[in-house]
Motif scaffolding. Sequence first.
Motif, PDB file in Angstrom:
ATOM      1  N   ASP A   1       0.832  -1.214   0.000  1.00 39.44           N
ATOM      2  CA  ASP A   1       0.000   0.000   0.000  1.00 39.44           C
ATOM      3  C   ASP A   1       0.865   1.261   0.000  1.00 39.44           C
ATOM      4  O   ASP A   1       0.565   2.237  -0.697  1.00 39.44           O
ATOM      5  N   ARG A   2       1.944   1.258   0.799  1.00 37.02           N
ATOM      6  CA  ARG A   2       2.825   2.434   0.857  1.00 37.02           C
ATOM      7  C   ARG A   2       3.478   2.691  -0.502  1.00 37.02           C
ATOM      8  O   ARG A   2       3.596   3.846  -0.931  1.00 37.02           O
ATOM      9  N   ARG A   3       3.902   1.635  -1.168  1.00 39.90           N
ATOM     10  CA  ARG A   3       4.524   1.810  -2.488  1.00 39.90           C
ATOM     11  C   ARG A   3       3.529   2.353  -3.503  1.00 39.90           C
ATOM     12  O   ARG A   3       3.867   3.188  -4.345  1.00 39.90           O
ATOM     13  N   GLN A   4       2.289   1.883  -3.450  1.00 42.48           N
ATOM     14  CA  GLN A   4       1.273   2.397  -4.364  1.00 42.48           C
ATOM     15  C   GLN A   4       0.984   3.868  -4.081  1.00 42.48           C
ATOM     16  O   GLN A   4       0.803   4.659  -5.020  1.00 42.48           O
ATOM     17  N   LEU A   5       0.972   4.261  -2.801  1.00 38.44           N
ATOM     18  CA  LEU A   5       0.759   5.671  -2.466  1.00 38.44           C
ATOM     19  C   LEU A   5       1.903   6.540  -2.976  1.00 38.44           C
ATOM     20  O   LEU A   5       1.681   7.634  -3.506  1.00 38.44           O
ATOM     21  N   GLN A   6       3.130   6.037  -2.803  1.00 39.05           N
ATOM     22  CA  GLN A   6       4.283   6.795  -3.288  1.00 39.05           C
ATOM     23  C   GLN A   6       4.238   6.944  -4.809  1.00 39.05           C
ATOM     24  O   GLN A   6       4.542   8.012  -5.353  1.00 39.05           O
TER      25      GLN A   6
END
Length: 129
Positions: free
Chosen positions: A115-120
């Motif tokens: 999820d964090r990578r997709q947000l970034q």
Amino acid sequence: MQMQASQTQRIDKWLWYARITKSRTLAQKLAVSGHIRLNKDKVSAASQQVKPGDVLVITREGRQKIVKVLLPGTRRGPAPEAQTLYEDLTPPPDLKAPAKVAERDHGAGRPTKRDRRQLQQLKRQDGLL
């Protein structure tokens, strides 16, 4: 008559002597909280008397501990001495039962690494990063 009085003890003192709780204050709180049953009756006061032969059902943190009082305590000694005050009647845990896995709604709680990578990636596309 004196022999009868020495065979009974306050439940909070006995819990502390038997090392069921870490302190006498915690034993008092546990006794008045309603999480202890003495011979199937709910304990409502720390001054409730226990005697040899009584069965205590103690519920803490979702687990039950069943103990039979063998002796009144005289002091808070080492653990091997404390274990002589009671007989543990708690049944062994069921190892065949599947472990409960915490479930939560999608999007609730801390984001996963994915999820964090997709947000970034979204922020980079929008020019925010």
